[in-house]
Design an enzyme around this catalytic site. Structure first.
Site, PDB file in Angstrom:
ATOM      1  N   HIS A   8     160.526 131.823  46.782  1.00 29.34           N
ATOM      2  CA  HIS A   8     161.024 132.577  47.744  1.00 29.34           C
ATOM      3  C   HIS A   8     162.416 132.017  48.364  1.00 29.34           C
ATOM      4  CE1 HIS A   8     161.049 135.497  50.897  1.00 29.34           C
ATOM      5  NE2 HIS A   8     161.278 134.524  51.813  1.00 29.34           N
ATOM      6  N   ASP A  35     157.860 134.678  43.580  1.00 29.25           N
ATOM      7  CA  ASP A  35     157.837 134.522  44.995  1.00 29.25           C
ATOM      8  C   ASP A  35     156.234 135.108  45.659  1.00 29.25           C
ATOM      9  OD1 ASP A  35     158.246 135.106  47.821  1.00 29.25           O
ATOM     10  OD2 ASP A  35     160.285 135.702  47.187  1.00 29.25           O
ATOM     11  N   SER A  70     165.274 137.291  53.332  1.00 26.36           N
ATOM     12  CA  SER A  70     163.848 137.661  53.737  1.00 26.36           C
ATOM     13  C   SER A  70     163.992 138.639  54.762  1.00 26.36           C
ATOM     14  CB  SER A  70     163.319 136.061  54.118  1.00 26.36           C
ATOM     15  OG  SER A  70     161.991 136.261  54.294  1.00 26.36           O
TER      16      SER A  70
END
Length: 325
Positions: free
Chosen positions: A269, A241, A119
């Protein structure tokens, strides 16, 4: 009477075993938040795992033992100037001192590593690649923001604005020029951890922390092609996601092509919690491409080599395939 005496003897023996050896107290603790520099890998190599915004090193707890069982040394990095990153501790926190634990690690290493970021951790590992290109074999971006060398790092965030997200009960706070996000429980449960088992969601609620993208600072950073751009990059795309949409991840790959891309379907995610076995297999597959760098005393035919490891979860694992058989 004899039974009572026997019980007294047992209790005394147990108490004596609990006493410090030779009557001495344990040594004084040293609560130094700066961990020692990892030594040279004793196994197949060294993998460094970097978390994203609002997260922590804790959420690699399923993946780390899998990679270690395959023969690799693994270091998880806790970003931020403190372990807690409480609301009242965000003042004067910049991208640079937030990333300092990673930079300190890279500074002290005397060997090359496989660098893995998730991320917003993509920004941190990208700058580390730019600063320490000779210490990195390759980098793996997992559902991560992956900047290019033609724009400043904030470009990928600007492109992501085309994929609006519902922030639900998330709130923000501004400290200086930095905006901090306090992810709400509804947002975390329905947008980030929606594919994760309930025990991980319960754990996450105890580990929540503020996060920032440090937009104003990364808008002034442009990475160099001869350093950051020269290192092999891999991208692991996460399906379904809802935070960094899958289409957005593919757009970043198109914008700055990688050596290889992989897809983990229906992971959401937080893939290291929802599908740790599959994620670990993908990281290991990438690591094996650099076996000539990683292999120390283990030859390719050695049964302990990572290429010979078969991943098979214990059927009764409460961590849902988090451990090795």
């Amino acid at each position: 009477m004899a039974l009572s005496m026997m019980m007294v003897v047992v209790v005394v023996v147990v108490l004596l075993q609990l006493l410090p050896a030779n009557g001495q107290n344990p040594p004084l603790c040293n609560f130094n938040q700066n961990p020692p520099c990892p030594p040279k890998p004793t196994g197949l190599g060294h993998i460094v795992l970097v978390h994203g915004a609002g997260q922590g090193q804790w959420f690699w707890y399923k993946v780390k033992p899998m990679l270690e069982a395959a023969g690799y040394n693994v270091t998880t990095v806790q970003l931020g100037p403190s372990v807690t990153m409480a609301v009242d501790s965000i003042e004067n926190v910049s991208f640079w001192n937030y990333s300092k634990p990673l930079f300190d690690l890279m500074e002290c290493l005397d060997h090359k590593v496989l660098l893995v970021g998730h991320s917003a951790g993509g920004f941190n590992i990208a700058v580390a690649m730019d600063k320490y290109p000779t210490k990195i074999l390759a980098a793996v971006f997992i559902a991560a923001y992956m900047p290019d060398t033609a724009h400043t790092m904030s470009y990928v965030l600007d492109q992501g604005a085309k994929y609006p997200s519902e922030w639900l009960d998330t709130c923000i706070m501004t400290s200086g020029n930095t905006t901090w996000y306090f992810f709400g429980d509804d947002f975390l449960g329905s947008k980030l951890y929606q594919m994760c088992p309930p025990e991980d969601i319960a754990l996450m609620h105890t580990q929540k922390r503020p996060g920032s993208f440090f937009y104003n600072e990364i808008a002034e950073i442009q990475l160099k092609n001869e350093s950051y751009g020269s290192i092999d990059r891999f991208y692991i795309v996460t399906g379904d996601d809802l935070t960094v949409p899958t289409d957005y991840q593919y757009e970043m790959i198109t914008n700055f092509p990688v050596k290889e891309q992989k897809l983990i379907n229906s992971s959401g995610h937080e893939v290291m919690l929802s599908k740790p076995l599959e994620l670990s297999a993908n990281i290991l597959d990438i690591a094996r491409q650099y076996s000539s760098y990683f292999v120390t005393s283990n030859a390719a035919g050695d049964a302990t080599w990572a290429g010979s490891v078969q991943m098979k979860p214990k059927p009764n694992s409460v961590l849902r395939a988090a451990w090795w058989a």
